[in-house]
Enzyme design. Structure first.
Site, PDB file in Angstrom:
ATOM      1  N   HIS A 173       5.903   7.729  -0.275  1.00 38.82           N
ATOM      2  CA  HIS A 173       5.938   8.998   0.452  1.00 38.82           C
ATOM      3  C   HIS A 173       7.227   9.127   1.272  1.00 38.82           C
ATOM      4  O   HIS A 173       7.210   9.374   2.482  1.00 38.82           O
ATOM      5  CB  HIS A 173       4.716   9.135   1.358  1.00 38.82           C
ATOM      6  CG  HIS A 173       4.334  10.558   1.619  1.00 38.82           C
ATOM      7  ND1 HIS A 173       3.035  10.990   1.669  1.00 38.82           N
ATOM      8  CD2 HIS A 173       5.089  11.670   1.851  1.00 38.82           C
ATOM      9  CE1 HIS A 173       2.991  12.290   1.922  1.00 38.82           C
ATOM     10  NE2 HIS A 173       4.241  12.725   2.021  1.00 38.82           N
ATOM     11  N   GLU A 175      -3.024   6.732   1.099  1.00 45.09           N
ATOM     12  CA  GLU A 175      -1.748   6.182   1.553  1.00 45.09           C
ATOM     13  C   GLU A 175      -1.934   5.431   2.867  1.00 45.09           C
ATOM     14  O   GLU A 175      -2.533   5.995   3.796  1.00 45.09           O
ATOM     15  CB  GLU A 175      -0.720   7.316   1.725  1.00 45.09           C
ATOM     16  CG  GLU A 175      -0.397   8.006   0.413  1.00 45.09           C
ATOM     17  CD  GLU A 175       0.465   9.249   0.580  1.00 45.09           C
ATOM     18  OE1 GLU A 175       0.991   9.731  -0.431  1.00 45.09           O
ATOM     19  OE2 GLU A 175       0.578   9.754   1.718  1.00 45.09           O
ATOM     20  N   ARG A 197       1.147  16.586  -3.369  1.00 50.60           N
ATOM     21  CA  ARG A 197       0.179  15.782  -2.632  1.00 50.60           C
ATOM     22  C   ARG A 197      -0.593  14.897  -3.589  1.00 50.60           C
ATOM     23  O   ARG A 197      -0.868  15.269  -4.733  1.00 50.60           O
ATOM     24  CB  ARG A 197      -0.806  16.679  -1.852  1.00 50.60           C
ATOM     25  CG  ARG A 197      -0.235  17.294  -0.586  1.00 50.60           C
ATOM     26  CD  ARG A 197       0.032  16.237   0.475  1.00 50.60           C
ATOM     27  NE  ARG A 197       0.565  16.783   1.710  1.00 50.60           N
ATOM     28  CZ  ARG A 197       1.849  16.876   2.006  1.00 50.60           C
ATOM     29  NH1 ARG A 197       2.750  16.478   1.130  1.00 50.60           N
ATOM     30  NH2 ARG A 197       2.252  17.360   3.163  1.00 50.60           N
TER      31      ARG A 197
END
Length: 321
Positions: free
Chosen positions: A285, A263, A234
């Site tokens: 991601h 993000e 993360r």
């Protein structure tokens, strides 16, 4: 039964959502912002959300709501306390993306380690055509066989990475972010020892109070100068400003990130202005997003709905907190 899928765009346009129709009416929205949320959930019996936040207001408006299906493993976007009060069940999906994340981990490693961007550019720029020998050793790389691979977070994904790393001949060690003692086949080290002795360090842990800013400039300076850091856990675990300093100062050889603290990435993120761009690989991601993983995610959500309607416990989140 009315099912509302709030952010289908995050699942991709190439996955089959038709399985939801067996339960009743399905409303599919590519994205949902806070101004649209209440209107879209007010008549829903079941909500499917990946990252859309289901807060107290949404739960109070959705009077018919019986089940929230999170299209992910983490469910921090759900107001758990309010769900308990409203007697709304929450189901998540775990393990669907393991192979996809593991594959991305090694893809990132080899891209950085073998300087693939540099060599590709070398050929396509025409420089190779002007070379006086058949090869070009402009950026030497080393083999991972016999090297130490340090894993931060030895969960399901971390163990699978360890297995694959071993198949390449790596010695695997790990650091437990939870601090829980488990019997593992791999050697457990404290964080400093792992960082100081590992040639490759990959992060596969969740973000919590123990892991936030776990890797700062202080930790990065302890790593080998030729080491590569990979974060597929993360964003927030690695301090991004400190990482940019470490890369430009040569404290580590390279870093691969699939996750960032914010993000999509902020335009002023210091990693975007790293001088040594060849040392850094950032992907948006995507590690979890193989076609197989996303379809498995959809299939698991459908099975969670079936189990709920039949009164069975399946991937149900324990909301007693």
């Amino acid at each position: 039964m009315k099912i509302v899928i709030l952010d289908a765009k995050t699942l991709g346009s190439d996955v089959d959502l038709s399985g939801f129709k067996q339960f009743g009416t399905v409303e599919v929205y590519p994205t949902t912002d806070s101004s649209q949320l209440l209107e879209r959930v007010k008549d829903a019996d079941i909500i499917v959300t990946n990252k859309v936040v289901i807060d107290k207001n949404a739960l109070s408006v959705a009077e018919k709501l019986k089940l929230i299906c999170v299209a992910a493993t983490g469910y921090n976007n759900i107001d758990v306390r309010s769900a308990v009060e409203k007697k709304v069940a929450v189901a998540n999906v775990a393990g669907y993306s393991t192979e996809s994340v593991v594959q991305t981990t090694f893809g990132m490693l080899f891209y950085l380690l073998m300087n693939l961007r540099y060599y590709d550019d070398y050929v396509k720029s025409g420089r190779y055509a002007q070379n006086d020998i058949f090869t070009h050793i402009g950026r030497p790389f080393w083999e991972i066989n016999g090297k130490r691979w340090g894993i931060i977070g030895l969960g399901t994904i971390g163990r699978r990475v360890a297995e694959v790393a071993e198949s390449f001949g790596c010695e695997v060690v790990y650091y437990s972010t939870s601090g829980i003692n488990r019997k593992e086949k791999y050697k457990r080290l404290n964080l400093n020892h792992l960082l100081e002795t590992s040639d490759i360090v990959s992060i596969h842990s969740p973000l919590n109070e123990k892991t936030y800013n776990l890797i700062t400039l202080n930790e990065l300076k302890k790593m080998k100068r030729n080491a590569i850091l990979l974060n597929l856990g993360r964003g927030g675990i690695v301090n991004e400003k400190d990482l940019s300093v470490a890369l430009d100062s040569g404290y580590i050889a390279g870093a691969g990130l699939d996750v960032l603290e914010k993000e999509p990435v902020s335009s002023n993120n210091p990693l975007l202005t790293v001088k040594n761009k060849d040392r850094l690989l950032i992907t948006p991601h995507i590690a979890w997003t193989s076609i197989e993983a996303r379809q498995k995610l959809i299939d698991e959500i459908i099975e969670n709905i079936k189990a709920f309607l039949e009164g069975r416990e399946r991937n149900r989140v324990d909301l007693r907190q």
